[in-house]
Design an enzyme around this catalytic site. Structure first.
Site, PDB file in Angstrom:
ATOM      1  N   GLY A  79       0.826  -1.211   0.000  1.00  0.00           N
ATOM      2  CA  GLY A  79       0.000   0.000   0.000  1.00  0.00           C
ATOM      3  C   GLY A  79       0.855   1.253   0.000  1.00  0.00           C
ATOM      4  O   GLY A  79       2.028   1.224   0.383  1.00  0.00           O
ATOM      5  N   ASP A 201       0.618   2.283   8.949  1.00  0.00           N
ATOM      6  CA  ASP A 201       0.098   1.706  10.201  1.00  0.00           C
ATOM      7  C   ASP A 201       1.130   1.760  11.327  1.00  0.00           C
ATOM      8  O   ASP A 201       0.780   1.581  12.489  1.00  0.00           O
ATOM      9  CB  ASP A 201      -0.311   0.240   9.973  1.00  0.00           C
ATOM     10  CG  ASP A 201      -1.557   0.126   9.110  1.00  0.00           C
ATOM     11  OD1 ASP A 201      -2.074   1.160   8.677  1.00  0.00           O
ATOM     12  OD2 ASP A 201      -2.018  -1.014   8.880  1.00  0.00           O
ATOM     13  N   MET A 244      -7.610   4.047   8.831  1.00  0.00           N
ATOM     14  CA  MET A 244      -6.823   2.844   8.536  1.00  0.00           C
ATOM     15  C   MET A 244      -6.087   2.373   9.789  1.00  0.00           C
ATOM     16  O   MET A 244      -5.913   3.131  10.745  1.00  0.00           O
ATOM     17  CB  MET A 244      -5.836   3.127   7.421  1.00  0.00           C
ATOM     18  CG  MET A 244      -6.496   3.072   6.065  1.00  0.00           C
ATOM     19  SD  MET A 244      -5.295   3.046   4.745  1.00  0.00           S
ATOM     20  CE  MET A 244      -6.334   2.578   3.381  1.00  0.00           C
ATOM     21  N   GLY A 245      -5.622   1.171   9.723  1.00  0.00           N
ATOM     22  CA  GLY A 245      -4.951   0.545  10.867  1.00  0.00           C
ATOM     23  C   GLY A 245      -5.472  -0.877  10.942  1.00  0.00           C
ATOM     24  O   GLY A 245      -6.413  -1.167  11.672  1.00  0.00           O
ATOM     25  N   ARG A 246      -4.874  -1.725  10.097  1.00  0.00           N
ATOM     26  CA  ARG A 246      -5.392  -3.069   9.939  1.00  0.00           C
ATOM     27  C   ARG A 246      -5.333  -3.861  11.246  1.00  0.00           C
ATOM     28  O   ARG A 246      -6.321  -4.424  11.672  1.00  0.00           O
ATOM     29  CB  ARG A 246      -4.613  -3.790   8.844  1.00  0.00           C
ATOM     30  CG  ARG A 246      -5.226  -5.080   8.420  1.00  0.00           C
ATOM     31  CD  ARG A 246      -4.526  -5.675   7.226  1.00  0.00           C
ATOM     32  NE  ARG A 246      -3.155  -5.256   7.154  1.00  0.00           N
ATOM     33  CZ  ARG A 246      -2.553  -4.833   6.039  1.00  0.00           C
ATOM     34  NH1 ARG A 246      -3.223  -4.772   4.924  1.00  0.00           N
ATOM     35  NH2 ARG A 246      -1.291  -4.494   6.058  1.00  0.00           N
ATOM     36  N   TYR A 354      -8.213   5.901   1.782  1.00  0.00           N
ATOM     37  CA  TYR A 354      -6.915   6.076   1.116  1.00  0.00           C
ATOM     38  C   TYR A 354      -6.439   7.531   1.093  1.00  0.00           C
ATOM     39  O   TYR A 354      -5.268   7.780   0.821  1.00  0.00           O
ATOM     40  CB  TYR A 354      -7.001   5.534  -0.316  1.00  0.00           C
ATOM     41  CG  TYR A 354      -7.326   4.066  -0.338  1.00  0.00           C
ATOM     42  CD1 TYR A 354      -6.345   3.126  -0.065  1.00  0.00           C
ATOM     43  CD2 TYR A 354      -8.617   3.621  -0.577  1.00  0.00           C
ATOM     44  CE1 TYR A 354      -6.632   1.770  -0.047  1.00  0.00           C
ATOM     45  CE2 TYR A 354      -8.917   2.265  -0.558  1.00  0.00           C
ATOM     46  CZ  TYR A 354      -7.920   1.349  -0.295  1.00  0.00           C
ATOM     47  OH  TYR A 354      -8.202   0.016  -0.260  1.00  0.00           O
ATOM     48  N   ILE A 356      -5.693   9.501   3.369  1.00  0.00           N
ATOM     49  CA  ILE A 356      -4.644   9.873   4.333  1.00  0.00           C
ATOM     50  C   ILE A 356      -3.263   9.337   3.935  1.00  0.00           C
ATOM     51  O   ILE A 356      -2.273   9.703   4.534  1.00  0.00           O
ATOM     52  CB  ILE A 356      -4.990   9.431   5.781  1.00  0.00           C
ATOM     53  CG1 ILE A 356      -5.006   7.896   5.936  1.00  0.00           C
ATOM     54  CG2 ILE A 356      -6.327  10.007   6.224  1.00  0.00           C
ATOM     55  CD1 ILE A 356      -5.047   7.438   7.388  1.00  0.00           C
ATOM     56  N   ARG A 357      -3.214   8.446   2.953  1.00  0.00           N
ATOM     57  CA  ARG A 357      -1.898   7.877   2.612  1.00  0.00           C
ATOM     58  C   ARG A 357      -1.437   8.192   1.191  1.00  0.00           C
ATOM     59  O   ARG A 357      -0.330   7.809   0.814  1.00  0.00           O
ATOM     60  CB  ARG A 357      -1.893   6.361   2.854  1.00  0.00           C
ATOM     61  CG  ARG A 357      -2.772   5.582   1.908  1.00  0.00           C
ATOM     62  CD  ARG A 357      -2.642   4.080   2.108  1.00  0.00           C
ATOM     63  NE  ARG A 357      -2.939   3.411   0.863  1.00  0.00           N
ATOM     64  CZ  ARG A 357      -3.123   2.127   0.712  1.00  0.00           C
ATOM     65  NH1 ARG A 357      -3.023   1.327   1.760  1.00  0.00           N
ATOM     66  NH2 ARG A 357      -3.369   1.597  -0.450  1.00  0.00           N
TER      67      ARG A 357
HETATM   68  O1  F6P Z   1      -0.375  -0.240   4.334  1.00  0.00           O
HETATM   69  C1  F6P Z   1      -1.250  -0.471   5.376  1.00  0.00           C
HETATM   70  C2  F6P Z   1      -2.657  -0.177   4.946  1.00  0.00           C
HETATM   71  O2  F6P Z   1      -2.802   1.175   4.605  1.00  0.00           O
HETATM   72  C3  F6P Z   1      -3.663  -0.597   5.999  1.00  0.00           C
HETATM   73  O3  F6P Z   1      -3.939   0.395   6.936  1.00  0.00           O
HETATM   74  C4  F6P Z   1      -4.842  -0.982   5.190  1.00  0.00           C
HETATM   75  O4  F6P Z   1      -5.600  -1.973   5.830  1.00  0.00           O
HETATM   76  C5  F6P Z   1      -4.237  -1.554   3.962  1.00  0.00           C
HETATM   77  O5  F6P Z   1      -2.996  -0.943   3.805  1.00  0.00           O
HETATM   78  C6  F6P Z   1      -5.096  -1.354   2.737  1.00  0.00           C
HETATM   79  O6  F6P Z   1      -4.364  -1.690   1.610  1.00  0.00           O
HETATM   80  P1  F6P Z   1      -4.878  -1.916   0.117  1.00  0.00           P
HETATM   81  O7  F6P Z   1      -6.344  -1.661   0.110  1.00  0.00           O
HETATM   82  O8  F6P Z   1      -4.106  -0.920  -0.677  1.00  0.00           O
HETATM   83  O9  F6P Z   1      -4.505  -3.305  -0.221  1.00  0.00           O
END
Ligand code: F6P
Length: 430
Positions: A79, A201, A244-246, A354, A356-357
């Site tokens: 990500g 994260d 976010m924060g899996r 997305y 925030i990143r």
């Molecule tokens: O990189 C970590 C993260 O941003 C998590 O917080 C989120 O769960 C995950 O990536 C989502 O990633 P993608 O949807 O891009 O696979």
């Protein structure tokens, strides 16, 4: 239990070549015996047990690779995180300008770009290519999830004459990097595989702060501010924000603390009850009865134990467990709860996801990205392999990847960070 060996970085061989950095003034060369202790506190509770340390990152006066003949390549995986382009640019700059390495390649779209099956061509990096990228979000090279067999990657490294591969990515990427390093070693090849940890994260062990984390907090905090205004301006207003924060609550906790407006922060590390006298809904009801508005922040990995498990076991291409949407679930549960009690509430749900990143890095993340990238280059040029750059007590260090990925960093509920969240929100301990 750790042993000293867990903190020893693998090297390809003795460093016999004088670094071209000697021509620059005030380089601050380090020896491999410069190390940073894991435990830096003094006191009876800290003194017991073995004390481990990690090699300090930095330039070495004698290096392994001959810069005139070396080729470095960068791959960005997983990500997005603010600062990826800064890392790419600084790797290029350090290699090309300071070590005067003639050839630096960019791998397209993550590890898949290292497989000939993808049909993707590598980018020959130049100053024109990298000059302006640090002002952009995302990664100019592209990214993807999912591994490629290490044998295939090593074949590509041999075919393209790549000596140092910089793997920028999270946990899964670093595991992949370790496998590539092991495969190269098994074949007796001189290939240095160096990791640069990346995750908004902030959940990688031996990395105090990941680049991109503070930028993500900045963006998340803007959303919290908006949700708070909405909540305050409506009778029984509730702002519910999913961040976010899996599997770790650092983003939710950090953004809530920065905003100082949140009343509840729900994170994966602390399972909470929904119903009952001590449940979240009763606490929310009390908050509305006393203060007439509330701001709730929920990390995407929180409360999974409350959700139906029909998707249990499903993973993404990186092997991460796919979570159910706790934000939508809470939205419905909150509405149901108050409807059943005949209480009108104004609930506004925000999921910045997305947003925030995918933005450019802020100044602190630009600095961190630059430092991590340059340290990774020094490590690679010194023939270090199967290792990544980490940070301990504000010092950058070399961490063997096998040790870094052996566990996951989680928000310690006894930490100052979480204690501050509890004090600023006033939320009950579930
Ligand atoms: O990189 C970590 C993260 O941003 C998590 O917080 C989120 O769960 C995950 O990536 C989502 O990633 P993608 O949807 O891009 O696979």
């Amino acid at each position: 239990m750790w042993t000293e060996k867990d903190f020893e970085v693998d090297v390809l061989g003795p460093c016999t070549i004088e670094s071209p950095l000697v021509r620059l003034r005030d380089v601050g060369f380090l020896e491999d015996h410069s190390r940073v202790r894991l435990q830096h506190k003094i006191g009876p509770q800290y003194d017991a047990g073995p004390h481990f340390s990690l090699e300090e990152a930095g330039p070495r006066e004698r290096i392994y690779f001959d810069p005139r003949r070396v080729c470095g390549a960068v791959v960005t995986c997983g990500g997005l995180s603010p600062g990826l382009n800064n890392v790419i640019r600084s790797i290029y700059s350090e290699l090309a300008y300071n070590y005067e390495v003639p050839r630096v390649l960019g791998v397209r779209n993550g590890y898949m770009g290292l497989s000939p099956d993808s049909g993707l061509k590598m980018v020959e990096m130049t100053s024109a290519y990298t000059d302006h990228i640090h002002d952009m979000g995302g990664t100019v090279l592209g990214s993807s999830r999912g591994p490629v067999p290490p044998e295939v990657v090593v074949d590509t490294l041999v075919r393209e004459s790549i000596d140092i591969l910089f793997c920028v990515g999270g946990d899964g990427t670093q595991r992949g990097a370790l496998k590539i390093a092991e495969e190269a070693r098994r074949r007796g090849l001189d290939k240095a595989i160096v990791g640069i940890p990346k995750t908004i994260d902030n959940d990688i062990e031996f990395v105090y702060t990941s680049f991109g984390y503070y930028t993500a907090l900045e963006k998340a905090q803007e959303v919290l501010r908006g949700a708070h205004v909405e909540a305050r301006c409506a009778p029984n207003g509730i702002g519910l924000v999913k961040l976010m924060g899996r599997d770790a609550g650092f983003i939710a906790a950090g953004a809530a603390l920065a905003s100082q407006d949140a009343n509840f922060v729900l994170i994966p590390e602390i399972p909470f009850q929904l119903e009952g006298e001590y449940g979240f809904l009763a606490a929310l009801e009390h908050r509305l009865a006393t203060r007439e508005h509330a701001l709730v922040v929920v990390a995407e990995g929180a409360g999974q134990h409350l959700l139906e498990r029909e998707k249990a076991g499903e993973t993404d291409a990186s092997g991460n467990i796919l979570h159910q949407d706790v934000g939508l679930f809470l939205r419905e549960e909150i509405k149901r709860h108050f409807r059943e009690r005949g209480v009108d509430v104004n609930l506004k749900y925000l999921d910045p996801s997305y947003f925030i990143r995918s933005v450019p890095a802020n100044p602190s993340d630009r600095i961190l990205s630059d430092q991590m990238a340059r340290m990774a280059v020094h490590a690679g040029m010194s023939g270090k392999t199967g290792m990544m750059v980490g940070s301990l007590h504000n010092e950058l260090v070399h961490v063997p990847i096998r040790t870094a990925v052996a566990s996951h960093k989680r928000l310690d509920v006894a930490s100052d960070l979480w204690t501050a969240v509890m004090r600023s929100t006033g939320q009950p301990a579930w």
